[in-house]
Design a protein around this motif. Structure first.
Motif, PDB file in Angstrom:
ATOM      1  N   GLY A  13       0.815  -1.213   0.000  1.00 37.96           N
ATOM      2  CA  GLY A  13       0.000   0.000   0.000  1.00 37.96           C
ATOM      3  C   GLY A  13       0.846   1.259   0.000  1.00 37.96           C
ATOM      4  O   GLY A  13       0.543   2.224  -0.711  1.00 37.96           O
ATOM      5  N   SER A  51      -7.760  -0.691  -1.140  1.00 39.75           N
ATOM      6  CA  SER A  51      -7.911  -1.951  -0.412  1.00 39.75           C
ATOM      7  C   SER A  51      -8.761  -2.941  -1.212  1.00 39.75           C
ATOM      8  O   SER A  51      -8.417  -4.132  -1.326  1.00 39.75           O
ATOM      9  CB  SER A  51      -8.556  -1.679   0.955  1.00 39.75           C
ATOM     10  OG  SER A  51      -8.774  -2.886   1.664  1.00 39.75           O
ATOM     11  N   GLY A 156      -4.896  -1.204   2.536  1.00 39.41           N
ATOM     12  CA  GLY A 156      -5.711  -0.084   2.996  1.00 39.41           C
ATOM     13  C   GLY A 156      -5.031   0.702   4.104  1.00 39.41           C
ATOM     14  O   GLY A 156      -5.008   1.936   4.085  1.00 39.41           O
TER      15      GLY A 156
END
Length: 212
Positions: A13, A51, A156
């Motif tokens: 991420g 996500s 996320g």
């Protein structure tokens, strides 16, 4: 399920978010115009979308596992092509000229929904996450559905941390630092983003080099 996939998702991420210069610019713009909480809601919208896309990409990579021996080269060329295209887009993007937001969009909920919708609709999110997972050799591992969810949750959180970083900086220093200096710093993100994508492309193709 393994915690490794969760922690890998956080790193993924963070890495993927560095390549989305427009997301950083938007978080800074909306924070300067609407305040800290509204900027944070914009970052949350991007993070939730990433996500979801990364979880789907992880599931698709899991489906590719049975073909990894015979089609590894094809998967790697696909991933490398996506990464090159993304880096070209980043390097070729126009320079940021202003961080002022003149739109009428306001409200924490509205900013979240609008940002989430735009981030979810971005066409390169799914191919981008697929390319990153393939470059990290995840197509030769049996991820399974539970671990795909863990990757998505990690992505996320990692994404949120990246956007929150810019929101905090904008809230603390945005009105103290002259805009031209901030704009110059934001434009440097293009170099970082393009370089990260090219580095991942080389990592993706490296296993195909004889003697690797």
């Amino acid at each position: 399920m393994s915690n490794f996939f969760f922690y890998f998702g956080i790193i993924l991420g963070l890495v993927f978010s560095t390549t989305i210069v427009s997301g950083a610019v938007w978080c800074v713009q909306i924070t300067l115009r609407r305040g800290f909480l509204t900027g944070l809601s914009a970052g949350t919208g991007i993070a939730v979308a990433q996500s979801l896309w990364s979880s789907l990409a992880a599931v698709m990579v899991f489906w590719l596992y049975p073909f990894s021996d015979s089609m590894d080269w094809m998967f790697r060329f696909f991933a490398a092509g996506v990464l090159v295209y993304m880096s070209t887009t980043v390097f070729g993007a126009e320079k940021i000229k202003s961080l002022r937001y003149e739109g009428d969009l306001k409200g924490i909920g509205k900013i979240f929904r609008s940002t989430f919708g735009i981030a979810l609709a971005m066409p390169m999110r799914l191919p981008g996450f697929l390319a990153l997972l393939i470059s990290m050799n995840f197509h030769v591992r049996q991820i399974d559905y539970g671990n795909a969810v863990l990757i998505g949750v990690g992505v996320g959180l990692g994404s949120f941390a990246w956007w929150a970083y810019y929101v905090v900086l904008a809230a603390l220093f945005g009105k103290r630092v002259p805009e031209p200096i901030t704009v110059k710093s934001m434009n440097k993100l293009k170099v970082l983003a393009g370089s990260v994508l090219l580095a991942l492309m080389f990592i993706c193709l490296a296993p195909m080099v004889p003697g690797f």
